[in-house]
Scaffold this motif. Structure first.
Motif, PDB file in Angstrom:
ATOM      1  N   LYS A 108      27.645  35.076 -48.908  1.00 33.17           N
ATOM      2  CA  LYS A 108      26.568  35.146 -47.922  1.00 33.17           C
ATOM      3  C   LYS A 108      26.687  36.456 -47.148  1.00 33.17           C
ATOM      4  O   LYS A 108      27.749  36.794 -46.635  1.00 33.17           O
ATOM      5  CB  LYS A 108      26.628  33.972 -46.956  1.00 33.17           C
ATOM      6  CG  LYS A 108      25.497  33.997 -45.973  1.00 33.17           C
ATOM      7  CD  LYS A 108      25.512  32.837 -45.051  1.00 33.17           C
ATOM      8  CE  LYS A 108      24.353  32.975 -44.082  1.00 33.17           C
ATOM      9  NZ  LYS A 108      24.395  31.956 -43.062  1.00 33.17           N
ATOM     10  N   GLN A 128      26.998  21.873 -58.998  1.00 35.89           N
ATOM     11  CA  GLN A 128      26.181  22.388 -60.093  1.00 35.89           C
ATOM     12  C   GLN A 128      26.970  22.390 -61.412  1.00 35.89           C
ATOM     13  O   GLN A 128      26.421  22.071 -62.469  1.00 35.89           O
ATOM     14  CB  GLN A 128      25.679  23.791 -59.752  1.00 35.89           C
ATOM     15  CG  GLN A 128      24.670  24.335 -60.707  1.00 35.89           C
ATOM     16  CD  GLN A 128      23.351  23.585 -60.668  1.00 35.89           C
ATOM     17  OE1 GLN A 128      23.145  22.673 -59.878  1.00 35.89           O
ATOM     18  NE2 GLN A 128      22.450  23.962 -61.536  1.00 35.89           N
ATOM     19  N   GLN A 188      24.011  25.331 -46.823  1.00 37.35           N
ATOM     20  CA  GLN A 188      25.026  26.367 -46.675  1.00 37.35           C
ATOM     21  C   GLN A 188      24.399  27.731 -46.402  1.00 37.35           C
ATOM     22  O   GLN A 188      25.022  28.581 -45.772  1.00 37.35           O
ATOM     23  CB  GLN A 188      25.885  26.453 -47.934  1.00 37.35           C
ATOM     24  CG  GLN A 188      26.890  25.335 -48.058  1.00 37.35           C
ATOM     25  CD  GLN A 188      27.765  25.504 -49.295  1.00 37.35           C
ATOM     26  OE1 GLN A 188      27.305  25.960 -50.322  1.00 37.35           O
ATOM     27  NE2 GLN A 188      29.020  25.121 -49.158  1.00 37.35           N
ATOM     28  N   LEU A 189      23.200  27.935 -46.862  1.00 35.48           N
ATOM     29  CA  LEU A 189      22.520  29.197 -46.637  1.00 35.48           C
ATOM     30  C   LEU A 189      22.334  29.463 -45.144  1.00 35.48           C
ATOM     31  O   LEU A 189      22.396  30.601 -44.690  1.00 35.48           O
ATOM     32  CB  LEU A 189      21.163  29.187 -47.347  1.00 35.48           C
ATOM     33  CG  LEU A 189      20.432  30.497 -47.509  1.00 35.48           C
ATOM     34  CD1 LEU A 189      21.281  31.509 -48.267  1.00 35.48           C
ATOM     35  CD2 LEU A 189      19.121  30.270 -48.234  1.00 35.48           C
ATOM     36  N   TYR A 217      27.014  30.748 -58.192  1.00 40.77           N
ATOM     37  CA  TYR A 217      27.309  30.286 -56.832  1.00 40.77           C
ATOM     38  C   TYR A 217      28.756  30.565 -56.450  1.00 40.77           C
ATOM     39  O   TYR A 217      29.054  30.796 -55.275  1.00 40.77           O
ATOM     40  CB  TYR A 217      27.017  28.799 -56.685  1.00 40.77           C
ATOM     41  CG  TYR A 217      25.548  28.475 -56.581  1.00 40.77           C
ATOM     42  CD1 TYR A 217      24.741  29.110 -55.659  1.00 40.77           C
ATOM     43  CD2 TYR A 217      24.973  27.526 -57.414  1.00 40.77           C
ATOM     44  CE1 TYR A 217      23.395  28.809 -55.564  1.00 40.77           C
ATOM     45  CE2 TYR A 217      23.623  27.225 -57.327  1.00 40.77           C
ATOM     46  CZ  TYR A 217      22.854  27.871 -56.397  1.00 40.77           C
ATOM     47  OH  TYR A 217      21.523  27.584 -56.295  1.00 40.77           O
ATOM     48  N   PHE A 271      29.727  30.013 -51.801  1.00 39.06           N
ATOM     49  CA  PHE A 271      29.046  28.731 -51.956  1.00 39.06           C
ATOM     50  C   PHE A 271      29.831  27.825 -52.900  1.00 39.06           C
ATOM     51  O   PHE A 271      29.318  27.367 -53.913  1.00 39.06           O
ATOM     52  CB  PHE A 271      27.634  28.973 -52.503  1.00 39.06           C
ATOM     53  CG  PHE A 271      26.752  29.741 -51.566  1.00 39.06           C
ATOM     54  CD1 PHE A 271      25.996  29.089 -50.616  1.00 39.06           C
ATOM     55  CD2 PHE A 271      26.681  31.123 -51.637  1.00 39.06           C
ATOM     56  CE1 PHE A 271      25.177  29.796 -49.756  1.00 39.06           C
ATOM     57  CE2 PHE A 271      25.866  31.834 -50.777  1.00 39.06           C
ATOM     58  CZ  PHE A 271      25.114  31.173 -49.831  1.00 39.06           C
ATOM     59  N   SER A 300      23.092  19.640 -55.287  1.00 38.85           N
ATOM     60  CA  SER A 300      23.566  21.013 -55.261  1.00 38.85           C
ATOM     61  C   SER A 300      22.532  21.940 -54.623  1.00 38.85           C
ATOM     62  O   SER A 300      22.886  22.832 -53.846  1.00 38.85           O
ATOM     63  CB  SER A 300      23.885  21.467 -56.688  1.00 38.85           C
ATOM     64  OG  SER A 300      24.207  22.816 -56.721  1.00 38.85           O
ATOM     65  N   PHE A 350      23.019  23.985 -51.213  1.00 34.50           N
ATOM     66  CA  PHE A 350      22.797  25.430 -51.173  1.00 34.50           C
ATOM     67  C   PHE A 350      21.928  25.804 -49.983  1.00 34.50           C
ATOM     68  O   PHE A 350      22.229  26.761 -49.263  1.00 34.50           O
ATOM     69  CB  PHE A 350      22.159  25.910 -52.477  1.00 34.50           C
ATOM     70  CG  PHE A 350      21.706  27.337 -52.440  1.00 34.50           C
ATOM     71  CD1 PHE A 350      22.620  28.363 -52.356  1.00 34.50           C
ATOM     72  CD2 PHE A 350      20.355  27.644 -52.465  1.00 34.50           C
ATOM     73  CE1 PHE A 350      22.204  29.686 -52.311  1.00 34.50           C
ATOM     74  CE2 PHE A 350      19.929  28.953 -52.425  1.00 34.50           C
ATOM     75  CZ  PHE A 350      20.856  29.982 -52.350  1.00 34.50           C
ATOM     76  N   SER A 404      24.326  28.925 -63.423  1.00 33.16           N
ATOM     77  CA  SER A 404      23.953  28.820 -62.021  1.00 33.16           C
ATOM     78  C   SER A 404      25.166  28.473 -61.161  1.00 33.16           C
ATOM     79  O   SER A 404      25.372  29.046 -60.095  1.00 33.16           O
ATOM     80  CB  SER A 404      22.860  27.773 -61.857  1.00 33.16           C
ATOM     81  OG  SER A 404      22.548  27.571 -60.520  1.00 33.16           O
ATOM     82  N   THR A 460      28.456  24.079 -53.334  1.00 31.06           N
ATOM     83  CA  THR A 460      27.279  24.081 -54.189  1.00 31.06           C
ATOM     84  C   THR A 460      27.659  24.293 -55.647  1.00 31.06           C
ATOM     85  O   THR A 460      27.130  23.634 -56.547  1.00 31.06           O
ATOM     86  CB  THR A 460      26.308  25.186 -53.731  1.00 31.06           C
ATOM     87  OG1 THR A 460      25.971  24.966 -52.369  1.00 31.06           O
ATOM     88  CG2 THR A 460      25.062  25.212 -54.566  1.00 31.06           C
ATOM     89  N   HIS A 464      17.867  27.770 -60.227  1.00 27.50           N
ATOM     90  CA  HIS A 464      18.282  26.404 -59.897  1.00 27.50           C
ATOM     91  C   HIS A 464      17.104  25.432 -60.013  1.00 27.50           C
ATOM     92  O   HIS A 464      17.250  24.330 -60.576  1.00 27.50           O
ATOM     93  CB  HIS A 464      18.859  26.371 -58.487  1.00 27.50           C
ATOM     94  CG  HIS A 464      19.672  25.163 -58.223  1.00 27.50           C
ATOM     95  ND1 HIS A 464      20.929  25.214 -57.711  1.00 27.50           N
ATOM     96  CD2 HIS A 464      19.427  23.846 -58.405  1.00 27.50           C
ATOM     97  CE1 HIS A 464      21.417  23.993 -57.580  1.00 27.50           C
ATOM     98  NE2 HIS A 464      20.505  23.144 -57.997  1.00 27.50           N
TER      99      HIS A 464
END
Length: 155
Positions: A153, A101, A84-85, A148, A94, A77, A81, A144, A97, A12
């Motif tokens: 996660k 992207q 959201q992580l 996502y 995600f 984005s 990310f 990318s 994100t 990214h």
């Protein structure tokens, strides 16, 4: 999982750097001493570098807007990310994100296509490295964004 996250972040950031360079660099079209980009047309003579503002055509303004939007959406984005992580529930994807992207990739593709179709440079001119970087950034940002979508996660 940490290796995957670091790899996605590096991809990214690489895409973001390529987009910034291709938007700002003065090498979309090169013809000897003349090089033009989205903002200026510059000539190098007698060791000097003289620049004048680029033409104000509607298609060029559209390319400028699309390239700036692609940089902004790629940056947003990346910020989403990172947010959201830390806030996404375990097992979540995600999507937010990914949408930003993929939109960034569509913007850079549209801008490069418009520039390719509408540019009426001299016959001896060739596309510069900033133009090529924009085309390289398109598949990187698309891949990318698709990563996502698939990425979940985990703890």
């Amino acid at each position: 999982m940490l290796v995957v996250l670091v790899g996605v972040m590096i991809l990214h950031l690489l895409d973001l750097i390529l987009l910034i360079i291709s938007t700002a660099l003065n090498a979309w079209l090169v013809d000897g001493d003349l090089s033009t980009d989205l903002w200026y047309g510059c000539t190098s003579k007698n060791g000097g570098y003289h620049c004048k503002q680029s033409i104000s055509e509607d298609w060029l303004q559209a390319v400028q807007a699309l390239m700036v939007l692609s940089v902004l959406f790629c940056l947003l984005s990346f910020v989403f990310f990172l947010c959201q992580l830390f806030t996404l529930v375990k097992g979540g994807r995600f999507y937010f994100t990914a949408i930003f992207q993929i939109l960034a990739s569509l913007f850079v593709m549209s801008g490069a296509i418009i520039y390719t179709v509408m540019n009426n440079g001299p016959e001896s001119s060739s596309y510069g490295h900033a133009y090529v970087l924009a085309w390289v950034a398109f598949p990187l940002s698309l891949v990318s964004g698709l990563i996502y979508i698939v990425l979940r996660k985990k703890e």
